[in-house]
Every structure is written in structure tokens, then in C-alpha cells.
Design a protein around this motif. Structure first.
Motif, PDB file in Angstrom:
ATOM      1  N   VAL A  14       1.167  -3.890   3.716  1.00 61.11           N
ATOM      2  CA  VAL A  14       2.286  -3.142   3.977  1.00 61.11           C
ATOM      3  C   VAL A  14       2.301  -1.878   3.783  1.00 61.11           C
ATOM      4  O   VAL A  14       1.668  -1.277   2.682  1.00 61.11           O
ATOM      5  CB  VAL A  14       3.713  -3.783   3.369  1.00 61.11           C
ATOM      6  N   VAL A  15       2.509  -0.816   4.525  1.00 58.59           N
ATOM      7  CA  VAL A  15       2.624   0.626   4.219  1.00 58.59           C
ATOM      8  C   VAL A  15       3.833   1.272   4.295  1.00 58.59           C
ATOM      9  O   VAL A  15       4.885   0.508   5.012  1.00 58.59           O
ATOM     10  CB  VAL A  15       1.773   1.516   5.404  1.00 58.59           C
ATOM     11  N   THR A  16       4.309   2.329   3.800  1.00 65.50           N
ATOM     12  CA  THR A  16       5.525   3.039   3.747  1.00 65.50           C
ATOM     13  C   THR A  16       5.401   4.554   3.996  1.00 65.50           C
ATOM     14  O   THR A  16       4.089   5.137   4.361  1.00 65.50           O
ATOM     15  CB  THR A  16       5.997   3.119   2.309  1.00 65.50           C
ATOM     16  N   GLY A  70      -1.671   8.675   6.958  1.00 63.23           N
ATOM     17  CA  GLY A  70      -0.322   7.969   7.070  1.00 63.23           C
ATOM     18  C   GLY A  70      -0.236   6.759   7.417  1.00 63.23           C
ATOM     19  O   GLY A  70      -1.181   6.031   8.097  1.00 63.23           O
ATOM     20  N   ALA A  71       1.005   6.101   7.352  1.00 71.08           N
ATOM     21  CA  ALA A  71       1.365   4.593   7.785  1.00 71.08           C
ATOM     22  C   ALA A  71       0.845   4.444   9.315  1.00 71.08           C
ATOM     23  O   ALA A  71       0.344   3.519   9.537  1.00 71.08           O
ATOM     24  CB  ALA A  71       2.918   4.427   7.494  1.00 71.08           C
ATOM     25  N   GLY A 127       1.885   8.433  14.136  1.00 70.64           N
ATOM     26  CA  GLY A 127       0.935   9.104  13.461  1.00 70.64           C
ATOM     27  C   GLY A 127       0.237   9.976  14.175  1.00 70.64           C
ATOM     28  O   GLY A 127       0.756  10.679  15.350  1.00 70.64           O
ATOM     29  N   LEU A 128      -0.801  10.874  13.667  1.00 71.31           N
ATOM     30  CA  LEU A 128      -1.533  11.987  14.262  1.00 71.31           C
ATOM     31  C   LEU A 128      -2.754  11.741  14.989  1.00 71.31           C
ATOM     32  O   LEU A 128      -3.077  12.327  16.006  1.00 71.31           O
ATOM     33  CB  LEU A 128      -1.912  12.857  13.191  1.00 71.31           C
ATOM     34  N   MET A 146       0.801  -1.060   0.008  1.00 71.05           N
ATOM     35  CA  MET A 146      -0.055   0.084  -0.034  1.00 71.05           C
ATOM     36  C   MET A 146       0.980   1.283  -0.082  1.00 71.05           C
ATOM     37  O   MET A 146       0.787   1.936   0.991  1.00 71.05           O
ATOM     38  CB  MET A 146      -0.907   0.147   1.167  1.00 71.05           C
ATOM     39  N   ASP A 147       1.670   1.221  -0.921  1.00 71.03           N
ATOM     40  CA  ASP A 147       2.536   2.522  -1.254  1.00 71.03           C
ATOM     41  C   ASP A 147       1.809   3.441  -1.856  1.00 71.03           C
ATOM     42  O   ASP A 147       1.218   3.497  -2.757  1.00 71.03           O
ATOM     43  CB  ASP A 147       3.804   2.064  -1.966  1.00 71.03           C
ATOM     44  N   GLY A 148       2.301   4.795  -1.263  1.00 74.58           N
ATOM     45  CA  GLY A 148       1.509   6.036  -2.146  1.00 74.58           C
ATOM     46  C   GLY A 148       0.065   6.235  -2.059  1.00 74.58           C
ATOM     47  O   GLY A 148      -0.399   5.876  -0.834  1.00 74.58           O
ATOM     48  N   ILE A 149      -0.598   6.639  -2.783  1.00 76.14           N
ATOM     49  CA  ILE A 149      -2.035   6.622  -2.561  1.00 76.14           C
ATOM     50  C   ILE A 149      -2.820   5.680  -2.828  1.00 76.14           C
ATOM     51  O   ILE A 149      -2.653   4.768  -3.669  1.00 76.14           O
ATOM     52  CB  ILE A 149      -2.443   7.573  -3.590  1.00 76.14           C
ATOM     53  N   VAL A 150      -3.865   5.300  -1.843  1.00 78.82           N
ATOM     54  CA  VAL A 150      -4.571   4.215  -1.834  1.00 78.82           C
ATOM     55  C   VAL A 150      -5.888   4.537  -1.425  1.00 78.82           C
ATOM     56  O   VAL A 150      -6.281   4.990  -0.084  1.00 78.82           O
ATOM     57  CB  VAL A 150      -4.001   3.013  -1.004  1.00 78.82           C
ATOM     58  N   MET A 151      -6.997   4.661  -2.072  1.00 77.84           N
ATOM     59  CA  MET A 151      -8.126   5.228  -1.986  1.00 77.84           C
ATOM     60  C   MET A 151      -9.371   4.421  -2.404  1.00 77.84           C
ATOM     61  O   MET A 151      -9.052   3.700  -3.528  1.00 77.84           O
ATOM     62  CB  MET A 151      -8.269   6.727  -2.355  1.00 77.84           C
ATOM     63  N   GLY A 152     -10.416   4.389  -1.566  1.00 80.77           N
ATOM     64  CA  GLY A 152     -11.618   3.816  -2.168  1.00 80.77           C
ATOM     65  C   GLY A 152     -11.476   2.598  -2.548  1.00 80.77           C
ATOM     66  O   GLY A 152     -11.130   1.773  -1.732  1.00 80.77           O
ATOM     67  N   GLY A 153     -11.634   2.205  -3.901  1.00 80.54           N
ATOM     68  CA  GLY A 153     -11.623   0.733  -4.452  1.00 80.54           C
ATOM     69  C   GLY A 153     -10.239   0.379  -4.282  1.00 80.54           C
ATOM     70  O   GLY A 153      -9.903  -1.008  -4.018  1.00 80.54           O
TER      71      GLY A 153
END
Length: 365
Positions: free
Chosen positions: A137-139, A182-183, A227-228, A118-125
Motif C-alpha cells: 500500500v502506498v500513499t 511517488g505512489a 505519476g511522472l 509503504m507510507d513516507g520514505i521507503v528506501m533500500g532495505g
């Protein structure tokens, strides 16, 4: 299909690239100019590949990535939905969602490890084809969101299931505002499992061809940046626990934290109908329990949205004309009554998605 599922080495223009190497099979979403937005052809191709690989003893792990530098997937092809809702009868969109939601459920129950990068933009679908996987996996580049209320729609692809299970009211906040996280926050909210720096992704993805998933993750995983959302839990949990969207906005506006007031202003720019339906959908999803039953509910909601003026108008304002000035109808929260909300949850008869036990969705209230 087994042959075509094993390699797309000579078809680099295909919208989904398929290849196998060692013990792993790789799915690459390949519409980088459209930020890998999903269309019906892609959904069917992924499903066919999963069928072939499920029965291929040489494949031990499935890996999902996105082509290009911007992200995994920006969502579904909402321009097509816009045109279908405006000019057609909605059957093409309903057929797309039917196959997409079945794919989301299949990913969640897939018998082999399904690794989503899940690198970069991951939205909706994009969330739907990744966040239901076994290993997510996130970055540091990850930007994850369910932004549907901004286009007159409601979180789908199992999004209300995922966000309904987030700690406290974090999922309600993300569903209503469409905020990008974010991650660190994705890990907190249960949308991801592991943090790997983007510079290590190439080595990680290659390792999956030679090593078990747990070994590959262990070789590359690092502690995620903070994170926030954890620092905002006090006002998020207090404000979003309110019974109605109007009361949520009132609590946010009255709270002393500037970020809470900013969230109230964000909500007031979204589709009033979408906000009310989303709040109801999240709360019903918590009671429905299984992903399959929630997807059945989301299918009802999505099909109902096709006849709502806000879906066409929202996509027009945000994606087509890009004037960012949608004219919602009704224009205020006060004008959206309970009857208007209930319409989105009405049974579809023989058009039900039918993933839940018995083929229908029990009323969770």
C-alpha cells in the motif's frame, strides 16, 4: 517465541514492536529517530515473528508499518556497514546481508497475506521488507527509492529483481539514478499494488484485525495520483536500452528533453563502478528469473563491494561527514573495465547465499 511474538505492549523501546489483534499480527519497525533503519537484531526479530505467526492459526494476516511520521524504513544501517568495511573484515556485514536476503525471500513466499504499508520514505532495505509482500500500500506521502549508486553500492534486497521487471527501462533508470518516486510511479513500476490516502491508514490497519485483506483494501482504496514516469517513457526507454553506461549517458545528454540531460548529470555524480555493476546486475537479474537466484547474485555483489573503496567513501560523503563530495576510485566510467565489473559477480564457493536451486547461481550469460 510464540509468546513474545504476540505482544510488545510493555516493551515500547524494542526496535521491532509485535502485537496481535483479532485476525491480524502487526510488525512495527521502531527506530523512528533513525527513520527505522534496519539492523541485524531487527531482521532476526522479524524472522522469528514470522515463524511464530506462520504456525499460529489465530493469525490470518501480517501487517508491516513504521513508527514515527517520516516513513516506513530508510534502508539498512549503513553506518555499521561503513565501520565494518573500513575497520573490520566484513564478516558482520556479510552475516547481516545473509539473514536480510533470506528474510526478503521469505516475505515473498510467506503463506499468509503480508501487508506492507509503504507510507513516507521507503528506501533500500525498506523496499526489501515491503515490496516483496502480497499487498503493498502506498500513499500520497510515499517516496520510494533504491539510492545505492550514490553511496558506492549496488541495489540489493531483491531490488534488481523488482526493478528488472518494471516496464521498459524504467527500472534501469531508477536503479542507476536512485531517483525517488511517488505512489503513482510505484504502482506503474510494480513496486506497489494499492493507493490509500494517509489519513485513512489508521482505519485501514485497524480493519485488517476484523476483515479479510481484500475487504479492508476495498473499503479504503482510492485512485492513485498520476505519476511522472509514464510521460517520460519515450526518452527513458530509448536512452537506457543502450549497451553500456557510457552510451546511456551519451544518449541522455544528446536527447532534447531537459529531464534526460538532468538524468545524465545525475549519473555522472554517482560511483562509476557502482553504475557499471548495477547495469550488469539488472540485466543479469532479468535472465536469472526467480527472486532467489537474483538474491544469490546480489549477495555476491554486496560481499565484493565491501572491498571496494567506493562503498566506504560514498557512505562517508553522504552519511558520515555529509560533505556530498565523494572521491570515487576510479573517478571516471572509462577507467572501470570489464574485469573490474566481473569481480563483483565471482562465485563465493562455500560462502554462497544458496537460496537458488542447487545452492548456486548459474551464469546467466
Amino acid at each position: 517465541m510464540t509468546g513474545s511474538a504476540r505482544s510488545d505492549a510493555h516493551d515500547t523501546a524494542a526496535p521491532v514492536l509485535l502485537r496481535t489483534r483479532g485476525r491480524a499480527a502487526y510488525l512495527t519497525l521502531n527506530r523512528p529517530r533513525a527513520l527505522n533503519a534496519l539492523n541485524h537484531v531487527m531482521v532476526r526479530r522479524i524472522d522469528e515473528a514470522l515463524t511464530a505467526w506462520e504456525h499460529d492459526p489465530a493469525v490470518e494476516t501480517v501487517v508491516l508499518t513504521g513508527a514515527g511520521e517520516r516513513g516506513l524504513c530508510a534502508g539498512g544501517d549503513i553506518r555499521a556497514v561503513h565501520d565494518d568495511a573500513r575497520d573490520g573484515d566484513g564478516t558482520a556485514s556479510a552475516a547481516f546481508w545473509r539473514d536480510e536476503y533470506h528474510l526478503n525471500a521469505r516475505i515473498a513466499r510467506y503463506p499468509k497475506p503480508y501487508v506492507a504499508v509503504m507510507d513516507g520514505i521507503v528506501m533500500g532495505g525498506g523496499v526489501g521488507v515491503s515490496a516483496h509482500g502480497d499487498v503493498r500500500v502506498v500513499t500520497e506521502r510515499s517516496r520510494i527509492a533504491m539510492p545505492e549508486t550514490g553511496i558506492g553500492f549496488v541495489p540489493d534486497v531483491g531490488g534488481t529483481h523488482l526493478l528488472g521487471r518494471a516496464p521498459g527501462e524504467l527500472g534501469t533508470h531508477l536503479a542507476l539514478t536512485g531517483a525517488r518516486i511517488g505512489a503513482g510511479d510505484a504502482l506503474l513500476c510494480g513496486l506497489a499494488d494499492h493507493y490509500i490516502p494517509s489519513e485513512a491508514l489508521g482505519s485501514f490497519v485497524a480493519d485488517l484485525a476484523a476483515r479479510p485483506v481484500t475487504d479492508a483494501v476495498a473499503r479504503h482504496e482510492q485512485p492513485a495520483p498520476q505519476g511522472l514516469l509514464a510521460g517520460r517513457r519515450d526518452w527513458i526507454d530509448a536512452c537506457y536500452a543502450a549497451g553500456t553506461v557510457e552510451e546511456i549517458v551519451e544518449r541522455l545528454s544528446a536527447h532534447g528533453d531537459p529531464e534526460a540531460k538532468e538524468a545524465a548529470e545525475t549519473l555522472l555524480a554517482k560511483s562509476p563502478t557502482s553504475l557499471k555493476v548495477t547495469l550488469a546486475a539488472i540485466r543479469r537479474a532479468r535472465r536469472l528469473g526467480s527472486l532467489e537466484r537474483v538474491l544469490d547474485q546480489e549477495y555476491r555483489v554486496s560481499c565484493a563491494a565491501l572491498s571496494s573503496p567506493d562503498l566506504v567513501e560514498g557512505i562517508r560523503a553522504q552519511i558520515i561527514d555529509k560533505d556530498r563530495a565523494p572521491r570515487w576510485s576510479p573517478a571516471s566510467l572509462a577507467e572501470v573495465g570489464d574485469t573490474a565489473v566481473e569481480r563483483f559477480f565471482a562465485p563465493l564457493g562455500d560462502r554462497e547465499l544458496g537460496l537458488g536451486q542447487g545452492g548456486g547461481v548459474p551464469d546467466p550469460r
